[in-house]
Design an enzyme around this catalytic site. Structure first.
Site, short mmCIF file in Angstrom:
data_model
loop_
_atom_site.label_atom_id
_atom_site.label_comp_id
_atom_site.label_asym_id
_atom_site.label_seq_id
_atom_site.Cartn_x
_atom_site.Cartn_y
_atom_site.Cartn_z
N ASP A 62 5.42 8.89 10.55
CA ASP A 62 5.68 8.17 11.20
C ASP A 62 4.92 8.61 12.66
OD1 ASP A 62 6.85 6.21 12.71
OD2 ASP A 62 8.38 6.58 12.51
N ASP A 87 9.68 4.35 14.03
CA ASP A 87 10.62 3.18 13.71
C ASP A 87 10.77 3.91 12.20
OD1 ASP A 87 7.85 3.08 12.22
OD2 ASP A 87 7.38 1.42 12.42
N ASP A 126 -6.73 -2.43 -6.56
CA ASP A 126 -5.61 -2.81 -8.18
C ASP A 126 -5.57 -3.48 -9.12
OD1 ASP A 126 -2.82 -2.01 -7.33
OD2 ASP A 126 -2.57 -3.77 -7.36
N ASP A 175 2.11 5.29 9.47
CA ASP A 175 1.45 3.86 10.18
C ASP A 175 0.14 5.18 10.22
OD1 ASP A 175 1.51 5.58 12.93
OD2 ASP A 175 3.76 4.92 13.30
N GLU A 190 -8.81 0.52 -10.94
CA GLU A 190 -7.33 0.83 -11.22
C GLU A 190 -6.74 0.20 -12.48
OE1 GLU A 190 -2.60 1.38 -11.06
OE2 GLU A 190 -3.27 -0.72 -10.32
N ASP A 210 -6.96 0.17 -0.30
CA ASP A 210 -6.99 -0.72 -1.30
C ASP A 210 -6.60 -2.10 -2.05
OD1 ASP A 210 -5.13 -0.58 -4.12
OD2 ASP A 210 -3.58 1.23 -3.16
N HIS A 235 1.38 7.26 -7.08
CA HIS A 235 2.19 6.54 -5.98
C HIS A 235 3.56 5.73 -6.76
CE1 HIS A 235 -0.29 3.25 -5.67
NE2 HIS A 235 1.05 2.54 -5.83
N ASP A 236 3.15 6.09 -8.35
CA ASP A 236 3.65 5.40 -9.35
C ASP A 236 4.22 6.16 -10.34
OD1 ASP A 236 2.42 2.44 -7.91
OD2 ASP A 236 0.87 2.39 -9.19
#
Ligand code: ISL
Length: 567
Positions: free
Chosen positions: A22, A26, A201, A30, A253, A99, A326-327
């Site tokens: 970051d 915030d 995806d 990013d 994917e 992605d 991330h899954d």
């Protein structure tokens, strides 16, 4: 002789943008934060990066619900930030993959609103709409991947629409040629901004069986909405519409697919995808009840799955290698031992997935052995999939503690905690005093990039140092990039996994044998006959332990030997 495509020599680094770095304070990662950390990727030696979706989105599924495919979400920055990131990455010799989420859009997308509000308008058929079944219920029995029905009622339109994920993610109707045209136009828009390819995806969900038939009890969704009848043709059409096709990488994917289908969809003559992210090995611990029904597995099971994947894609297809994303829960927690042998087992997992045939994708944090998060209560989950799963398990009668334990082990949230850069407050993810969007794993004072880089530079053992070494090994020894691969059958009870890489043609350059003790116990070295030991060079080209002649392997030991010429 035809030149090899660039991605066959690449190692890809996968970034989950909201949890990487970051720069604005915030609490959310990013694009400028990614630029700040490109030197980490360059130091590792990777030559491509894939970023999770950064397009405009209500963020119901952290960006996998897109409301504008041609703009950057202000949470992550601006189009100018993206252009800057691409330019900086290219300057460092790192290609950039975006992605693309083309199976579904956010229900906030103007197409969906128009489709919902005007059944006779020009966007009417952009989504899958159906009337209730004669009994007034759902049009069929399909289920979403997020533990809910795959259909949601729209009072505005007076029909149901398909959502294979969250209610706010409506499946686009690819039978409509205008939808297919838009999909390719979106890709070309980003190619014009100089990106090098796409991760697509759940691209094998785009074709739904005509008439939306129910799946017979106990049946498999394959052919209904997984690997549907027209998917391959539409992907081929999509690719044919891209500008600069030959150099653009398409990684699909493909959830719930089979190895033969992976082969067909990635075969050069199919002119569809270049690689697929398939799921056989990450579903290894699913029981009959699926993801929340954990089953322990043995090293031999993993070796068997990897052997099947490698075999299916031998020759003209090209595998994609990954141990987590991330899954998934964290790789060291799932495949390794994140307790007593955290460093050693993270290295063993890395050696497997970096030295097989194919293009490795390293998920952020794997290179420092980031582990599952110590969740203590279900209200700490942020992911819609975890939250829905708790709901479903409890509705089915699971006791609260049991439902929590089952989801905790497999929750996607485990892999979404902020990247651990250093030992300062928030692990260097955001500014001091700022609360990150998701808590940092409390183990960060020891497990962080800065610490492990120091160790590596002092010649001390470090997971990060080994990742760099293994990436260099692939670069320096052609056979790891171009050679064929044979996973050895060491028998059901062997805790070891071994494979040979050897020249598939005259250019290949020698052969290598990789032997990994995929367990936390001292294990016998597989027999010389099984390994072809007689023909080994004396010195390993890589070893985690000093060479002994004891005939045993230390817990999670890895050795890579050059095999004598003529193997
Ligand atoms: O449901 C899953 C597998 O049972 C998920 O782990 C995941 O949804 C699946 O792998 C598909 O993933 C991709 O599409 C989803 C998104 O939530 C994931 O983050 C994405 O990687 C929907 O866009």
């Amino acid at each position: 002789m035809k030149e090899r495509p660039w991605w066959q020599d690449a190692v890809i680094y996968h970034i989950y943008p909201r949890s990487f770095r970051d720069s604005t304070g915030d609490g959310v990662g990013d694009l400028p934060g990614i630029v700040e950390k490109l030197d980490h990727l360059a130091w590792l030696g990777v030559n491509a990066l894939w970023m999770g979706p950064v397009f405009r989105s209500p963020q119901v599924d952290n960006g996998y619900d897109i409301s504008d495919y041609r703009d950057i979400d202000p949470l992550f920055g601006s189009l100018a930030d993206l252009d800057h990131l691409v330019a900086e990455a290219h300057r460092l010799g790192i290609r950039v993959l975006l992605d693309l989420v083309l199976n579904h859009s956010s229900t906030e997308h103007p197409w969906f609103r128009a489709s919902r509000d005007n059944p006779r308008g020009e966007y009417s058929d952009f989504y899958h709409w159906a009337d209730p079944a004669p009994n007034g219920g759902f049009p069929n029995n399909w289920r979403s991947f997020f533990s809910i029905p795959a259909w949601t009622w729209s009072a505005e339109r007076g029909q149901y629409y398909i959502n294979l994920f969250a209610v706010e993610q409506a499946d686009l109707n690819w039978t409509n040629p205008r939808v297919r045209h838009e999909m390719a136009a979106i890709a070309n828009y980003w190619l014009d901004r100089d990106v090098d390819g796409f991760r697509m995806d759940v691209i094998n969900l785009i074709s739904k069986a005509p008439g939306y038939p129910s799946i017979p009890p106990g049946g498999n969704p394959r052919g209904y909405y997984i690997d549907g009848p027209e998917a391959l043709g539409w992907i081929r059409e999509f690719r044919s519409r891209l500008r600069g096709t030959d150099d653009v990488l398409l990684v699909g994917e493909t959830i719930g697919t089979t190895p033969p289908t992976s082969r067909r969809w990635t075969a050069a003559e199919s002119r569809a995808l270049h690689m697929v992210i398939s799921f056989e090995h990450v579903n290894i611990d699913y029981g009959p009840g699926g993801r929340w029904d954990y089953r322990p597995f043995r090293s031999a099971d993993l070796a068997g799955i990897v052997a099947t994947q490698q075999q299916a894609l031998a020759g003209s297809s090209w595998p994609c290698l990954y141990s987590g994303n991330h899954d998934q829960p964290r790789a060291v927690s799932r495949f390794g031992n994140d307790g007593a042998f955290r460093r050693e087992s993270a290295v063993a997992v890395a050696a497997l997935f970096l030295l097989l045939r194919g293009t490795p994708i390293i998920y952020q944090g794997e290179e420092i052995a980031m582990a599952n998060y110590p969740f203590t209560a279900p209200d700490q989950f942020e992911d819609v999939k975890s939250i829905n799963a708790i709901g479903e398990l409890t509705a089915e009668g699971a006791e609260a503690g049991d439902a929590f334990a089952r989801v905790k082990a497999q929750a996607r949230d485990n892999a979404r905690t902020p990247m651990q850069w250093d030992a300062t407050e928030t692990a260097g993810f955001t500014s001091d005093g700022v609360a990150p969007w998701f808590p940092v794993n409390p183990d960060y004072p020891e497990w962080n990039v800065e610490r492990q880089r120091e160790l590596a530079e002092q010649g001390e053992p470090s997971v990060l140092g080994v990742y760099r070494q293994l990436i260099a090994l692939r670069r320096d020894h052609t056979v790891f990039r171009t050679g064929a691969c044979e996973v050895l059958d060491l028998g059901e009870d062997s805790p070891a996994i071994a494979f040979r890489r050897y020249a598939a043609d005259a250019r290949g350059g020698g052969a290598m044998l990789v032997v990994i003790n995929f367990s936390s116990v001292i294990s016998p070295l597989p027999s010389p006959a099984k390994l072809g030991l007689g023909s080994l060079d004396k010195q390993p080209v890589f070893a985690t332990h000093p060479k002994t002649d004891s005939g045993t392997l230390q817990p999670w030991e890895v050795s890579v030997f050059r095999m004598a010429a003529g193997y």
